[in-house]
Design a protein around this motif. Structure first.
Motif, short mmCIF file in Angstrom:
data_model
loop_
_atom_site.label_atom_id
_atom_site.label_comp_id
_atom_site.label_asym_id
_atom_site.label_seq_id
_atom_site.Cartn_x
_atom_site.Cartn_y
_atom_site.Cartn_z
N ASP A 47 0.88 -1.12 0.52
CA ASP A 47 0.35 0.25 0.32
C ASP A 47 1.11 1.07 -0.01
OD1 ASP A 47 -2.27 1.38 -0.42
OD2 ASP A 47 -2.55 1.20 2.34
N ALA A 48 2.21 0.92 -0.69
CA ALA A 48 2.65 2.44 -0.58
C ALA A 48 3.12 2.28 -2.40
CB ALA A 48 4.02 1.95 -0.03
N ARG A 49 3.82 3.95 -2.45
CA ARG A 49 4.29 4.28 -4.31
C ARG A 49 5.21 5.11 -3.88
NH1 ARG A 49 0.26 8.50 -5.93
NH2 ARG A 49 -0.42 8.89 -3.86
N LYS A 50 5.67 4.97 -5.21
CA LYS A 50 7.25 5.45 -5.31
C LYS A 50 7.14 7.54 -4.63
CE LYS A 50 6.93 7.65 -10.39
NZ LYS A 50 7.41 7.42 -11.65
N TRP A 51 5.94 7.57 -4.65
CA TRP A 51 5.78 9.26 -4.40
C TRP A 51 6.13 8.94 -2.69
CZ3 TRP A 51 8.12 11.49 -7.87
CH2 TRP A 51 7.88 11.63 -8.49
N HIS A 52 5.00 8.25 -2.20
CA HIS A 52 5.41 8.46 -0.95
C HIS A 52 6.32 7.93 -0.12
CE1 HIS A 52 1.16 6.23 -0.55
NE2 HIS A 52 1.00 7.11 -0.60
N TYR A 53 7.34 7.29 -1.09
CA TYR A 53 8.81 6.86 -0.83
C TYR A 53 9.84 8.25 -0.56
CZ TYR A 53 14.00 4.86 -0.39
OH TYR A 53 14.59 4.64 -0.33
N ALA A 54 9.21 9.05 -2.48
CA ALA A 54 10.72 10.40 -2.56
C ALA A 54 10.34 11.02 -1.04
CB ALA A 54 9.86 10.82 -3.65
N ALA A 55 8.80 11.54 -0.26
CA ALA A 55 8.69 12.17 0.43
C ALA A 55 9.41 11.97 2.03
CB ALA A 55 6.83 11.91 0.66
N LEU A 56 8.70 10.82 1.92
CA LEU A 56 9.27 10.35 3.18
C LEU A 56 11.09 10.10 3.85
CD1 LEU A 56 7.53 6.63 4.01
CD2 LEU A 56 7.41 9.35 5.35
N ALA A 57 11.66 9.83 2.30
CA ALA A 57 13.16 9.76 2.17
C ALA A 57 13.92 11.82 2.47
CB ALA A 57 13.75 8.71 0.65
N ALA A 58 13.03 12.63 2.05
CA ALA A 58 13.23 13.96 1.66
C ALA A 58 13.58 14.24 3.22
CB ALA A 58 12.69 14.57 0.62
N LEU A 59 11.68 14.30 3.84
CA LEU A 59 11.66 14.52 5.16
C LEU A 59 12.77 13.58 6.52
CD1 LEU A 59 7.73 14.33 5.39
CD2 LEU A 59 8.88 16.04 5.84
N GLU A 60 13.29 12.25 6.10
CA GLU A 60 14.04 11.82 6.93
C GLU A 60 14.95 12.72 6.48
OE1 GLU A 60 15.55 7.59 8.51
OE2 GLU A 60 16.19 8.26 6.18
N GLU A 61 15.77 13.05 5.36
CA GLU A 61 17.30 13.42 4.93
C GLU A 61 17.19 14.75 5.69
OE1 GLU A 61 20.81 14.08 1.39
OE2 GLU A 61 19.54 12.36 1.36
N TYR A 62 16.70 15.57 5.40
CA TYR A 62 16.62 16.77 5.27
C TYR A 62 15.82 17.69 6.45
CZ TYR A 62 19.07 17.44 0.60
OH TYR A 62 19.56 16.65 -0.15
N GLY A 63 14.59 16.90 7.22
CA GLY A 63 14.08 17.15 7.89
C GLY A 63 12.76 18.00 7.89
N PRO A 64 11.93 18.47 9.07
CA PRO A 64 10.25 18.42 8.77
C PRO A 64 10.51 20.06 7.37
CG PRO A 64 10.67 19.18 10.77
CD PRO A 64 12.14 18.51 10.21
N ALA A 65 9.11 19.92 6.31
CA ALA A 65 9.52 20.55 5.34
C ALA A 65 8.33 21.55 4.98
CB ALA A 65 10.14 20.63 4.22
N SER A 66 8.68 22.38 4.30
CA SER A 66 6.77 23.39 3.82
C SER A 66 6.47 22.44 3.14
CB SER A 66 6.70 24.47 3.21
OG SER A 66 7.85 24.88 2.40
N GLN A 67 5.06 21.86 2.13
CA GLN A 67 4.82 21.93 1.26
C GLN A 67 5.30 22.03 -0.19
OE1 GLN A 67 0.32 20.59 2.71
NE2 GLN A 67 -0.08 21.40 1.13
#
Length: 168
Positions: A47-67
């Protein structure tokens, strides 16, 4: 066999004209399509998509972010990102809250459940990469990755159809 036109065709390209089968752009496209099918199918199974992975990876690497920032970092269109964030929020993987510095925008934060989910997705993608690149040695995989990176970096700053060197 001195040219790409003289190379034997893989069984799945039998019947394809040599000049077509030997085009690097076509081969890149076919390989990318195969990779996309493998990745999408395996992510969908959890129940995941590639964009889920991209968003989660970016948030983990860079921290909280605006949309808006998250959109820039991932390449996800802002209109599509809202749906991705909604899905991840419903899974408990991210938290969306008003930005304390600017209440007009939201800040997206990775949750501990999101970190755990990202680890599961990492494992799935690692296996998919292994399967996609199975016919290549470790050295060939590293070389392919480096060459693709060079192609992307070279073309990143130019618009389609623009020559590599302006001649100025």
């Amino acid at each position: 066999m001195d040219t790409a036109h003289d190379m034997p065709l893989p069984d799945d390209q039998a019947g394809t004209p040599q000049r077509l089968a030997a085009l690097p752009s076509r081969l890149l496209n076919l390989a990318a399509a195969q990779g996309e099918r493998m990745i999408s199918g395996r992510l969908a199974a959890v129940d995941a998509r590639k964009w889920h992975y991209a968003a989660l990876a970016a948030l983990e690497e860079y921290g909280p972010a605006s949309q808006a920032t998250l959109s820039r970092r991932t390449g996800i269109y802002r209109s599509d990102l809202v749906a991705v964030i909604n899905e991840l929020e419903a899974q408990g993987a991210v938290k969306r809250a008003p930005d304390p510095d600017d209440r007009r925008r939201n800040v997206i934060t990775l949750t501990s459940a999101g970190r755990a989910h990202l680890r599961r997705l990492d494992a799935i993608l690692d296996t998919a990469q292994e399967d996609l690149l199975a016919p290549l040695t470790a050295k060939e995989r590293a070389e392919l990755t480096a060459l693709l990176g060079r192609l992307i970096a070279h073309h990143a700053g130019r618009r389609e159809g623009e020559p590599a060197h302006s001649g100025r």
